[in-house]
Scaffold this active site. Structure first.
Site, PDB file in Angstrom:
ATOM      1  N   ASN A  40       5.813  11.274  -5.191  1.00  0.00           N
ATOM      2  CA  ASN A  40       4.510  11.231  -5.850  1.00  0.00           C
ATOM      3  C   ASN A  40       3.577  10.438  -4.951  1.00  0.00           C
ATOM      4  O   ASN A  40       3.647   9.213  -4.900  1.00  0.00           O
ATOM      5  CB  ASN A  40       4.660  10.553  -7.227  1.00  0.00           C
ATOM      6  N   TRP A  41       2.723  11.167  -4.246  1.00  0.00           N
ATOM      7  CA  TRP A  41       1.848  10.503  -3.267  1.00  0.00           C
ATOM      8  C   TRP A  41       0.705   9.743  -3.952  1.00  0.00           C
ATOM      9  O   TRP A  41      -0.019   9.019  -3.319  1.00  0.00           O
ATOM     10  CB  TRP A  41       1.269  11.530  -2.296  1.00  0.00           C
ATOM     11  N   LYS A  42       0.538   9.978  -5.243  1.00  0.00           N
ATOM     12  CA  LYS A  42      -0.581   9.361  -5.992  1.00  0.00           C
ATOM     13  C   LYS A  42      -1.895   9.644  -5.256  1.00  0.00           C
ATOM     14  O   LYS A  42      -2.034  10.710  -4.677  1.00  0.00           O
ATOM     15  CB  LYS A  42      -0.294   7.871  -6.204  1.00  0.00           C
ATOM     16  N   HIS A  94       2.481  10.483 -16.420  1.00  0.00           N
ATOM     17  CA  HIS A  94       2.752   9.298 -15.604  1.00  0.00           C
ATOM     18  C   HIS A  94       2.060   8.096 -16.255  1.00  0.00           C
ATOM     19  O   HIS A  94       0.982   8.223 -16.820  1.00  0.00           O
ATOM     20  CB  HIS A  94       2.228   9.508 -14.176  1.00  0.00           C
ATOM     21  N   GLU A 133       0.427   5.793 -15.069  1.00  0.00           N
ATOM     22  CA  GLU A 133      -0.936   5.530 -14.570  1.00  0.00           C
ATOM     23  C   GLU A 133      -1.946   6.431 -15.266  1.00  0.00           C
ATOM     24  O   GLU A 133      -3.098   6.042 -15.483  1.00  0.00           O
ATOM     25  CB  GLU A 133      -0.963   5.692 -13.039  1.00  0.00           C
ATOM     26  N   GLU A 148      10.490   5.795 -15.779  1.00  0.00           N
ATOM     27  CA  GLU A 148       9.807   4.864 -14.883  1.00  0.00           C
ATOM     28  C   GLU A 148       9.379   3.630 -15.668  1.00  0.00           C
ATOM     29  O   GLU A 148       8.323   3.647 -16.321  1.00  0.00           O
ATOM     30  CB  GLU A 148       8.568   5.523 -14.282  1.00  0.00           C
ATOM     31  N   GLY A 166       5.551   0.045  -8.192  1.00  0.00           N
ATOM     32  CA  GLY A 166       4.724  -0.581  -7.163  1.00  0.00           C
ATOM     33  C   GLY A 166       4.850  -2.087  -7.091  1.00  0.00           C
ATOM     34  O   GLY A 166       4.032  -2.763  -6.464  1.00  0.00           O
ATOM     35  N   SER A 178       9.738   1.547  -7.568  1.00  0.00           N
ATOM     36  CA  SER A 178      10.139   0.797  -6.363  1.00  0.00           C
ATOM     37  C   SER A 178      11.437   1.297  -5.732  1.00  0.00           C
ATOM     38  O   SER A 178      12.218   0.508  -5.198  1.00  0.00           O
ATOM     39  CB  SER A 178      10.223  -0.700  -6.673  1.00  0.00           C
ATOM     40  N   GLY A 205       7.197   6.704  -5.358  1.00  0.00           N
ATOM     41  CA  GLY A 205       5.777   6.504  -5.071  1.00  0.00           C
ATOM     42  C   GLY A 205       5.586   6.050  -3.642  1.00  0.00           C
ATOM     43  O   GLY A 205       5.648   6.849  -2.702  1.00  0.00           O
ATOM     44  N   GLY A 206       5.382   4.752  -3.457  1.00  0.00           N
ATOM     45  CA  GLY A 206       5.047   4.183  -2.147  1.00  0.00           C
ATOM     46  C   GLY A 206       5.926   4.673  -1.001  1.00  0.00           C
ATOM     47  O   GLY A 206       5.411   5.060   0.061  1.00  0.00           O
TER      48      GLY A 206
HETATM   49  P1  13P Z   1       6.596   3.216  -6.579  1.00  0.00           P
HETATM   50  O1  13P Z   1       7.772   3.938  -5.951  1.00  0.00           O
HETATM   51  O2  13P Z   1       5.492   2.966  -5.602  1.00  0.00           O
HETATM   52  O3  13P Z   1       7.031   2.010  -7.330  1.00  0.00           O
HETATM   53  O4  13P Z   1       5.988   4.232  -7.656  1.00  0.00           O
HETATM   54  C1  13P Z   1       6.831   4.817  -8.569  1.00  0.00           C
HETATM   55  C2  13P Z   1       6.067   5.866  -9.287  1.00  0.00           C
HETATM   56  O5  13P Z   1       5.191   5.569 -10.076  1.00  0.00           O
HETATM   57  C3  13P Z   1       6.400   7.268  -8.975  1.00  0.00           C
HETATM   58  O6  13P Z   1       5.787   8.125  -9.868  1.00  0.00           O
END
Ligand code: 13P
Length: 246
Positions: A8-10, A94, A96, A164, A170, A208, A229-230
């Site tokens: 997930n590149w956000k 998600h 977010e 999650e 993050g 993470s 994510g990251g």
């Molecule tokens: P991180 O891997 O950056 O913690 O993000 C997780 C996430 O929200 C994937 O959707």
């Protein structure tokens, strides 16, 4: 059944960085990878990434969709359009989006229904916040979100669930593998009660996940992949996660 590793590149990436990352991953994946892989770039990069991964084992996913097929919804994207431009997956619910856009379980369910109708596999996200966890509400929150966000006709073949914990996203903090196993087993039980056989249901862990902790998380009972994510923005780290799959 292979694990699914979804990146997930956000709201990250440019045409240049997306091209480099997608091409690099295609070169690594060659004809076969240890896991099923999906890349979920921001909507304006979907076509570019889709073209780069076309013909490879890597699938395309979006980060959100609207519940309607079309219409007056400025800035939104329909599941039907995502499907037609080559997506196989779409992330819905998600945390977010639940936080930034006030999405409720009912909104998430409507999006998941639209995704399934368009032939997409929704990756439906659930997870408790730090405060909820501290108040001992993890299971009640997860139960409410799973029951409220899943389409009535969800099966283990047409949806994916991502657990999650919001406090792990993050932050560099991950849930313990014991906690992850407990929540994943709980999700599988809720699913089984409402939707039937859950043995083949994919439940991803997210929060993470990195190359350095992936092997332990991905070998945890009930974990059948990761939503990253990251670390999905870094070719080497993302590939370490793919390679860490059992
Ligand atoms: P991180 O891997 O950056 O913690 O993000 C997780 C996430 O929200 C994937 O959707």
């Amino acid at each position: 059944m292979k694990h699914l590793i979804a990146g997930n590149w956000k709201m990250n990436g440019t045409p240049a960085s997306a091209e480099a990352l997608a091409s690099g991953l295609v070169a690594r994946a060659k004809g076969a990878a240890k896991a099923d892989i999906a890349l979920c770039p921001p909507a304006p990069l979907l076509a570019l990434v889709g073209a780069k991964i076309s013909g490879s084992v890597i699938a395309l996913g979006a980060q959100d969709c609207h519940a309607d097929e079309k219409g007056a919804h400025t800035g939104d994207t329909s599941a039907l359009l995502l499907s037609e431009i080559g997506c196989r997956f779409v992330i819905v619910g998600h945390s977010e989006r639940r936080t930034d856009h006030g999405e409720t379980d009912a909104d998430v369910k409507a999006k998941a229904v639209a995704a399934m109708k368009a032939g997409l596999i929704p990756i439906i996200c659930v997870g408790e916040t730090d405060q909820q966890r501290e108040r001992g509400e993890t299971s009640s929150v997860i139960e409410r979100q799973v029951k409220g966000s899943l389409p009535d006709d969800a099966t283990s073949a047409n949806i994916v669930i991502a657990y999650e914990p919001v406090w792990a996203i993050g932050t560099g903090k991950t849930a313990t593998t014991a906690d992850i196993a407990t929540v994943h087993a709980y999700i599988r039980k809720i699913f089984e009660d409402g939707h039937g056989a859950a043995a083949a249901l994919k439940i991803l862990y997210g929060g993470s996940v990195k190359g350095s902790n992936a092997a332990a998380i991905l070998a945890t009972a009930g974990v059948t992949g990761a939503l990253v994510g990251g670390a999905s923005l870094d070719l080497e780290d993302f590939w370490r996660i793919v390679e860490a799959c059992p």
